[in-house]
Structure formats: C-alpha cells, structure tokens
Design an enzyme around this catalytic site. Sequence first.
Site, mmCIF file in Angstrom:
data_model
loop_
_atom_site.group_PDB
_atom_site.id
_atom_site.type_symbol
_atom_site.label_atom_id
_atom_site.label_comp_id
_atom_site.label_asym_id
_atom_site.label_seq_id
_atom_site.Cartn_x
_atom_site.Cartn_y
_atom_site.Cartn_z
ATOM 1 C CG HIS A 18 1.580 2.055 12.410
ATOM 2 N ND1 HIS A 18 0.365 2.091 13.040
ATOM 3 C CD2 HIS A 18 1.374 1.400 11.251
ATOM 4 C CE1 HIS A 18 -0.546 1.503 12.292
ATOM 5 N NE2 HIS A 18 0.037 1.070 11.203
ATOM 6 C CG ASP A 115 2.505 4.291 8.986
ATOM 7 O OD1 ASP A 115 1.575 4.862 8.385
ATOM 8 O OD2 ASP A 115 2.790 4.560 10.169
ATOM 9 C CG HIS A 364 -2.924 -8.085 20.709
ATOM 10 N ND1 HIS A 364 -1.652 -8.383 21.136
ATOM 11 C CD2 HIS A 364 -2.811 -6.921 20.038
ATOM 12 C CE1 HIS A 364 -0.820 -7.435 20.723
ATOM 13 N NE2 HIS A 364 -1.496 -6.535 20.064
ATOM 14 C CD1 TRP A 367 3.994 -8.050 11.142
ATOM 15 C CD2 TRP A 367 2.898 -9.920 11.656
ATOM 16 N NE1 TRP A 367 4.585 -9.093 10.443
ATOM 17 C CE2 TRP A 367 3.922 -10.255 10.754
ATOM 18 C CE3 TRP A 367 2.060 -10.942 12.129
ATOM 19 C CZ2 TRP A 367 4.141 -11.548 10.303
ATOM 20 C CZ3 TRP A 367 2.284 -12.243 11.687
ATOM 21 C CH2 TRP A 367 3.314 -12.537 10.778
ATOM 22 C CG ASN A 368 5.082 -4.199 16.179
ATOM 23 O OD1 ASN A 368 5.645 -4.404 15.116
ATOM 24 N ND2 ASN A 368 4.713 -2.988 16.563
ATOM 25 C CB SER A 369 2.617 -9.024 20.102
ATOM 26 O OG SER A 369 2.522 -7.852 20.878
ATOM 27 C CB ALA A 387 -6.559 -3.985 13.304
ATOM 28 C CD GLU A 388 -3.097 -6.224 11.175
ATOM 29 O OE1 GLU A 388 -1.865 -6.127 11.280
ATOM 30 O OE2 GLU A 388 -3.892 -5.441 11.733
ATOM 31 C CD GLN A 389 -5.244 -7.258 17.184
ATOM 32 O OE1 GLN A 389 -6.090 -7.749 17.924
ATOM 33 N NE2 GLN A 389 -4.652 -6.099 17.454
#
Length: 480
Positions: A18, A115, A364, A367-369, A387-389
């Site tokens: 975040h 966030d 993984h 979202w950042n990656s 999580a939402e991965q």
Amino acid sequence: MQNTKPHAALLSSPGLGHFIPVIELGKRLVTNHGFSVTVFVVTTDNSLSKSQLLKQSPCPDLLNIVLLPPVDVSGLINPTTGILAQLAIMMREALPKLRSAILAMKFCPTVLIVDLFGIEAMVIADELNMLKYAFITSTAWFLALTLHVPTIDKVIEDNHVKNQQALVIPGCKSLEFGDTFGPILDRNDQMYTEYKRMGVDMQKFDGILVNTWQDLEGTTLGSLEDEKKLGRVAQVPIYPVGPLVRAVKPGPKSEMLEWLDMQPIESVIYVSFGSGGTLSAKQTTELACGLESSGQRFIWVVRPPIENDSAATVFKTNHGTDDTPDFLPDGFLTRTREIGLVVPMWAPQTEILRHPSVGGFVSHCGWNSTLESIVNGVPMIAWPLYAEQGMNAAMLTEDIGVAIRSKSFPAKELVVREEIETMVRTIMDEGDARRARVRTLKSSAEKALSKAGSSYNSLAQVANDCESAFKYLKAKAQGA
C-alpha cells in the site's frame, strides 16, 4: 505564513504493497498538480523505519512523511485472525492518532485520501470539512467485487461458496471459485464483515481512485459507470489514475545488475513472490528443481519456507555441503552458479524488471509487481498466493494475455517441477505473442500517464475539485 495551495493528506496502511502506490500518487499530486502532500503511515512494532520506507520509493523534498506511532492490537486479535482482518483492526485503532496529527497541523488539509483499509477515516474528513477519496491500490475488477459483494450476500453463500459456481459481477469478468477473494468464502469470518463494510462506506466518498488505466480495464471501468450495471451500486465517480509504480532509484549499480549486464537480451527469468509471499519447503524444492532442469538463466529471490502451521516459526539455518541453505536441494548453488543468482530475502525489483536481459517474471501477482512487469514489457508466469492475487492471475492470463499459469492453484496445491520447467521454457522460448501484448500495454501505460493522457486527466479532475474546495474554504475563512 499563508496557505497558498491545496494540501492533500494521504493515509497508508502498514506494508509496502500500500505504501508504494500511495507515495507515487502523492508525488504526482505534487509534481503535476501543484499540491503540497503529507503522507501518514500507520506503523506496527515490525514496520520499516522512515529511512527504510524512503529507500523503497525515494521522494526527497517532495512529500512530508509522518509515521504514526505503532498501534498495539494484541488484545484484539488471536492466532486465527487473518492478515487482512488484522490490517483493518490496526487502521481502526490508529484513527485517534491520525486525528491528533491532523489537528496539530498549522493548516487543515483540503482532502483526505485513504487506501482500502483506511476507509473508516472518513469520519475525520467529515469532522474537519475535508474532501474524502478512497484509493484502491489494486484493479478495477477488485473494486467492482468490493462494491458488489454487499448487495449479494445470499448469492455468495448459496451459489459461490456451497456450489462453487462462478460469481457473476454485472458487466465484468465472472469470478471463478478457484480464484476467489478469500474473505468472501466465510460469512462468519471477521474479515468478511470488514470487507462488506468497506464496500458500503466507499459509496459515501467524493470519489474512488484506482491504480489502473482505461486501456487495461476499459470494460470493467465502463460497468462501474453504467447505471444499468455496477454504476447503480458505485454511486460515486471512479477515477483510474494508474499505473502508479515505484520509480527506479538512482545510485551505484548492484552486483545483480552487473551480472545481468553480462547476460544475453531477454534470457533471464526473474523469480520473486513479493514482500510477503512465502512457499512451503516442498514447494521450494520443486521450484528449485524446475528452474534447474529448465536450463534457463535466472535470478531467484528466496526466503526460508513457511509451512501451513502457526507453530512453524523456527527454521533451520545450517547449510548443505556447498553453502546451499538446507531448504534448497543439496548442491543446487554449485550446479547452477554459471546460470543463476540466488538472492536472499530482497532484490531491487524495479531495476531488474527494467533490465533488457530479463525476459520473464515468476510472480505472486501482487498488483504492484504486476504493474512493474507490464510497464517494463515483461511477460509473467502467474503464481498467486493470497488476497486478490488469484483474481489478478485470472485477469492476466485469460483477459489481458500477458501471462501463463499452472493447472494447480499454488496457494492450495503443489506445483511440481515438471510443470515449472515447462512453464519457464514456454514463457521464455515461446512467449512471443504475450511479449508483443505486454509491450503494447507498456506503450498504452506511458500514454495514459503522459500529459493529457487518460490517467493524467482523471487525476486532474480530482485535483480540480480539490482546488475548488480549497478556494471556497479560503474565501470563507477570509470572509469570517
């Protein structure tokens, strides 16, 4: 001293996932829209220090970063409390400290941007007459799910959980059971209650920013605006402002980058599971064997394995015969030293993905990656863990076409070495279509963020609304 420009207060929950996009949003508000920005970071006793945080996304002289004192939630959680519920509790407990910090400022900020886990801070924004925006650091599809879930409680329980049917999200990709967002699977779980509350409360905000862009998720963004689809639920403007990713850090070249300089173009696969992702001992062995048998050059960021066991907190630290950690196959480092680098714990990911020698990324799907991979034109092997991965992996493989994934679900099943070897060879040797697609998206991302691009204009709308509110409050104060 007079307050001469809008001041945005941004609130980040603990964790780099975040913090990084919040920082990048703050930098854009300063450099592109003339704001002053204060970033409040909720900390824990295990949090990174301010200097460590700044190293992750340097922004000298641009932002004022304030670390709120650590919150103690030990009396509010137990060993079964999931990480997402813990974050929600931490953020709630930090609200009095945030209020005090804002009240201590010489001028009250014009706007508060929080966030997902900071949604309850809206009471402070209302109390202090600030505009309030939520910032979703994930996809528009995840935002769509978050807004939709509170309206379909029974459907989730009967169709999705009990019968494992795909969850229909109006105007969007349906969510398959195997990729679902964990907290919605148990209506009695604390995180389900927290998650539903977030979806309801966001509709009371002045708008929702999301770290995506029009070309990437146009259909989903369209549904969020369409009154016949999700627009009837969203009820507030949605602003795609991404991709906001960490900037490349200036400084001397690391040994990893010097090693990459010696490798052929697009010959290296980068393997990393983010700041929080860990594998079991058995899965770590399978991954090592799969990488080795693929014969592919690699950089692998390795952490000691963690088993599905709350007591598994102590790991062996002795080594095998060639200084290979004992959670890797014995002799692995010796056998792969000509083609691979094994890096403990952390690597400069942005710089690695940007390097021309890197041709694939085992990720993984945080979202950042994911965004870092896309903006550097690198196709992926999707390996979602939590999580939402799983949602991100499904979108990357089935909709966007920039990734492949295993037939197994890595969070629940073992991905065997033979499949890993096949996936690595596929993405590196036969990934031309995905590589072309990700390069197209790289260009569209650059265009979206450039002046007059879709994401630039979207954030400019938010900035204009804040500017109007700032001028109104200033005139009111002078009139008084």
